[in-house]
Design a protein around this motif. Structure first.
Motif, PDB file in Angstrom:
ATOM      1  N   SER A   7     -50.642 -60.016  20.262  1.00 59.49           N
ATOM      2  CA  SER A   7     -49.915 -58.870  19.690  1.00 59.49           C
ATOM      3  C   SER A   7     -49.865 -57.707  20.680  1.00 59.49           C
ATOM      4  CB  SER A   7     -50.580 -58.412  18.382  1.00 59.49           C
ATOM      5  OG  SER A   7     -50.584 -59.444  17.430  1.00 59.49           O
ATOM      6  N   VAL A   8     -50.984 -57.436  21.337  1.00 57.76           N
ATOM      7  CA  VAL A   8     -51.028 -56.366  22.335  1.00 57.76           C
ATOM      8  C   VAL A   8     -50.127 -56.712  23.520  1.00 57.76           C
ATOM      9  CG1 VAL A   8     -52.498 -55.151  23.989  1.00 57.76           C
ATOM     10  CG2 VAL A   8     -53.335 -55.602  21.682  1.00 57.76           C
ATOM     11  N   LEU A   9     -50.145 -57.976  23.938  1.00 60.51           N
ATOM     12  CA  LEU A   9     -49.303 -58.416  25.047  1.00 60.51           C
ATOM     13  C   LEU A   9     -47.829 -58.214  24.729  1.00 60.51           C
ATOM     14  CD1 LEU A   9     -49.274 -59.795  27.846  1.00 60.51           C
ATOM     15  CD2 LEU A   9     -49.181 -61.994  26.670  1.00 60.51           C
ATOM     16  N   LEU A  10     -47.419 -58.586  23.521  1.00 55.27           N
ATOM     17  CA  LEU A  10     -46.030 -58.402  23.102  1.00 55.27           C
ATOM     18  C   LEU A  10     -45.662 -56.919  23.044  1.00 55.27           C
ATOM     19  CD1 LEU A  10     -45.569 -61.037  20.248  1.00 55.27           C
ATOM     20  CD2 LEU A  10     -44.277 -60.920  22.372  1.00 55.27           C
ATOM     21  N   TYR A  11     -46.547 -56.124  22.442  1.00 56.54           N
ATOM     22  CA  TYR A  11     -46.275 -54.687  22.316  1.00 56.54           C
ATOM     23  C   TYR A  11     -46.122 -54.031  23.683  1.00 56.54           C
ATOM     24  CZ  TYR A  11     -47.166 -49.733  21.723  1.00 56.54           C
ATOM     25  OH  TYR A  11     -47.072 -48.365  21.803  1.00 56.54           O
ATOM     26  N   LEU A  12     -47.063 -54.293  24.580  1.00 57.35           N
ATOM     27  CA  LEU A  12     -47.018 -53.671  25.905  1.00 57.35           C
ATOM     28  C   LEU A  12     -45.832 -54.184  26.721  1.00 57.35           C
ATOM     29  CD1 LEU A  12     -50.788 -53.597  26.945  1.00 57.35           C
ATOM     30  CD2 LEU A  12     -49.341 -51.668  26.314  1.00 57.35           C
ATOM     31  N   GLY A  13     -45.550 -55.479  26.611  1.00 56.95           N
ATOM     32  CA  GLY A  13     -44.429 -56.036  27.357  1.00 56.95           C
ATOM     33  C   GLY A  13     -43.116 -55.383  26.976  1.00 56.95           C
ATOM     34  N   ILE A  14     -42.869 -55.255  25.663  1.00 58.73           N
ATOM     35  CA  ILE A  14     -41.628 -54.626  25.209  1.00 58.73           C
ATOM     36  C   ILE A  14     -41.640 -53.125  25.489  1.00 58.73           C
ATOM     37  CG2 ILE A  14     -40.205 -54.129  23.179  1.00 58.73           C
ATOM     38  CD1 ILE A  14     -41.125 -56.801  22.015  1.00 58.73           C
ATOM     39  N   SER A  15     -42.791 -52.483  25.286  1.00 57.27           N
ATOM     40  CA  SER A  15     -42.892 -51.035  25.518  1.00 57.27           C
ATOM     41  C   SER A  15     -42.607 -50.671  26.972  1.00 57.27           C
ATOM     42  CB  SER A  15     -44.289 -50.538  25.132  1.00 57.27           C
ATOM     43  OG  SER A  15     -44.514 -50.672  23.761  1.00 57.27           O
ATOM     44  N   ASN A  16     -43.096 -51.484  27.895  1.00 58.43           N
ATOM     45  CA  ASN A  16     -42.954 -51.162  29.311  1.00 58.43           C
ATOM     46  C   ASN A  16     -41.543 -51.381  29.842  1.00 58.43           C
ATOM     47  OD1 ASN A  16     -45.626 -50.400  29.469  1.00 58.43           O
ATOM     48  ND2 ASN A  16     -46.339 -52.323  30.334  1.00 58.43           N
ATOM     49  N   ILE A  17     -40.733 -52.190  29.147  1.00 61.08           N
ATOM     50  CA  ILE A  17     -39.363 -52.416  29.627  1.00 61.08           C
ATOM     51  C   ILE A  17     -38.321 -51.723  28.752  1.00 61.08           C
ATOM     52  CG2 ILE A  17     -40.003 -54.644  30.639  1.00 61.08           C
ATOM     53  CD1 ILE A  17     -38.588 -56.013  28.301  1.00 61.08           C
ATOM     54  N   ILE A  18     -38.773 -51.004  27.731  1.00 62.37           N
ATOM     55  CA  ILE A  18     -37.825 -50.375  26.812  1.00 62.37           C
ATOM     56  C   ILE A  18     -37.074 -49.219  27.476  1.00 62.37           C
ATOM     57  CG2 ILE A  18     -39.243 -48.540  25.756  1.00 62.37           C
ATOM     58  CD1 ILE A  18     -38.230 -49.669  23.018  1.00 62.37           C
ATOM     59  N   GLY A  19     -37.605 -48.756  28.622  1.00 53.64           N
ATOM     60  CA  GLY A  19     -36.917 -47.711  29.369  1.00 53.64           C
ATOM     61  C   GLY A  19     -35.543 -48.154  29.853  1.00 53.64           C
ATOM     62  N   LEU A  20     -35.308 -49.463  29.990  1.00 59.70           N
ATOM     63  CA  LEU A  20     -34.003 -49.979  30.395  1.00 59.70           C
ATOM     64  C   LEU A  20     -32.925 -49.654  29.372  1.00 59.70           C
ATOM     65  CD1 LEU A  20     -35.079 -53.518  31.673  1.00 59.70           C
ATOM     66  CD2 LEU A  20     -34.391 -51.575  33.083  1.00 59.70           C
ATOM     67  N   PHE A  21     -33.343 -49.358  28.132  1.00 64.07           N
ATOM     68  CA  PHE A  21     -32.405 -49.067  27.052  1.00 64.07           C
ATOM     69  C   PHE A  21     -32.317 -47.572  26.763  1.00 64.07           C
ATOM     70  CE2 PHE A  21     -34.236 -53.278  26.463  1.00 64.07           C
ATOM     71  CZ  PHE A  21     -33.086 -54.066  26.430  1.00 64.07           C
ATOM     72  N   GLY A  22     -32.791 -46.770  27.718  1.00 63.58           N
ATOM     73  CA  GLY A  22     -32.654 -45.321  27.606  1.00 63.58           C
ATOM     74  C   GLY A  22     -33.741 -44.628  26.820  1.00 63.58           C
ATOM     75  N   MET A  23     -34.797 -45.353  26.446  1.00 65.50           N
ATOM     76  CA  MET A  23     -35.902 -44.746  25.702  1.00 65.50           C
ATOM     77  C   MET A  23     -37.129 -44.607  26.592  1.00 65.50           C
ATOM     78  SD  MET A  23     -35.611 -46.552  21.941  1.00 65.50           S
ATOM     79  CE  MET A  23     -35.059 -48.158  22.489  1.00 65.50           C
ATOM     80  N   LYS A  24     -37.927 -43.588  26.340  1.00 66.08           N
ATOM     81  CA  LYS A  24     -39.138 -43.360  27.122  1.00 66.08           C
ATOM     82  C   LYS A  24     -40.232 -44.332  26.668  1.00 66.08           C
ATOM     83  CE  LYS A  24     -40.507 -39.111  27.796  1.00 66.08           C
ATOM     84  NZ  LYS A  24     -41.161 -37.787  27.564  1.00 66.08           N
ATOM     85  N   PRO A  25     -40.764 -45.152  27.579  1.00 63.77           N
ATOM     86  CA  PRO A  25     -41.844 -46.082  27.178  1.00 63.77           C
ATOM     87  C   PRO A  25     -43.019 -45.329  26.574  1.00 63.77           C
ATOM     88  CG  PRO A  25     -41.036 -46.612  29.370  1.00 63.77           C
ATOM     89  CD  PRO A  25     -40.396 -45.299  28.987  1.00 63.77           C
ATOM     90  N   PRO A  26     -43.522 -45.767  25.425  1.00 63.21           N
ATOM     91  CA  PRO A  26     -44.661 -45.074  24.813  1.00 63.21           C
ATOM     92  C   PRO A  26     -45.913 -45.116  25.681  1.00 63.21           C
ATOM     93  CG  PRO A  26     -44.172 -47.147  23.668  1.00 63.21           C
ATOM     94  CD  PRO A  26     -43.051 -46.895  24.610  1.00 63.21           C
TER      95      PRO A  26
END
Length: 236
Positions: free
Chosen positions: A101-120
């Motif tokens: 679960s942590v791996l999925l959360y961090l993986g998506i969080s770290n690349i979400i900047g590609l969609f114009g959002m600031k990674p948490p």
């Protein structure tokens, strides 16, 4: 450079997305204003993405004549569990769901900047909370395996003189996890901003692929790997 410094300060600043003010008549929390940070809202977005994908991929599961969607879901789960189990070993298999679960959360969080959002993960509060959760799990795993007495005794190993160092490690480990994740994510942003200032627009594209995608996934892997290693040490 002033523009870079301004952008860096902007990235370091954790903005408030919205606020909730409780009515004055409520007991205990009456009149209290709750500020919801931007990183929390984006975390909700990440959670929603994972939840929606899980619902889509796991609907109408079958034992025979499985669909391609089910095959994709089973492949993702099997691969992720295999990766984490390889890190922590069979003895720590009970902790695999949390780590995946942590791996999925961090993986998506770290690349979400590609969609114009600031990674948490650019919010130090988020990385600190993740690190604290991981270390609590590590110590809980040690207590579960050895009992309270054995867990306390483990601080005196291999010899009693190193007890203060072993106790200090309990506080150093979450700090290390927190700052490593936060520093690498922020460092990738600084490097990309420097490249944009120093080279033509087209050249940073391959670097963007590395820092925004590959490096983000690597940092998720490293965080989970270190947590798995700490758990493995605690239950040996």
């Amino acid at each position: 450079m002033e523009e870079l410094a301004s952008e860096l300060l902007k990235e370091l600043n954790c903005d408030t997305a919205f606020s909730i003010k409780f009515p004055a008549g409520l007991p205990l929390i009456g009149g209290v204003q709750l500020d919801i940070a931007e990183s929390v809202v984006i975390t909700w977005v990440v959670m929603a993405v994972i939840l929606i994908l899980s619902i889509i991929l796991t609907s109408n599961l079958k034992v025979h004549n499985v669909s391609r969607r089910q095959l994709v879901a089973e492949t993702i789960v099997t691969k992720l569990e295999g990766i984490v189990t390889g890190m922590i070993g069979e003895e720590g298999k009970r902790y695999v769901p949390y780590l995946v679960s942590v791996l999925l959360y961090l993986g998506i969080s770290n690349i979400i900047g590609l969609f114009g959002m600031k990674p948490p993960t650019k919010d130090l509060n988020v990385t600190a909370a993740l690190a604290l959760m991981s270390i609590i799990l590590v110590e809980a795993a040690g207590i579960r395996k050895k009992g309270v007495g054995g867990w306390i005794k483990s601080f005196t190993e291999p010899i009693a003189i190193v007890t203060p160092i072993n106790i200090l490690e309990v506080f150093i480990k979450p700090l290390s996890l927190c700052m490593r994740l936060f520093g690498n994510v922020l460092g990738a942003f600084v490097i990309m901003e420097l490249l944009k200032l120093l080279v033509p627009v087209a050249l940073p594209v391959p670097f963007s692929f590395y820092f925004d995608i590959f490096d983000g996934l690597i940092q998720a892997y490293v965080f989970v790997f270190l947590t798995s290693m700490y758990i493995k040490e605690a239950i040996e």
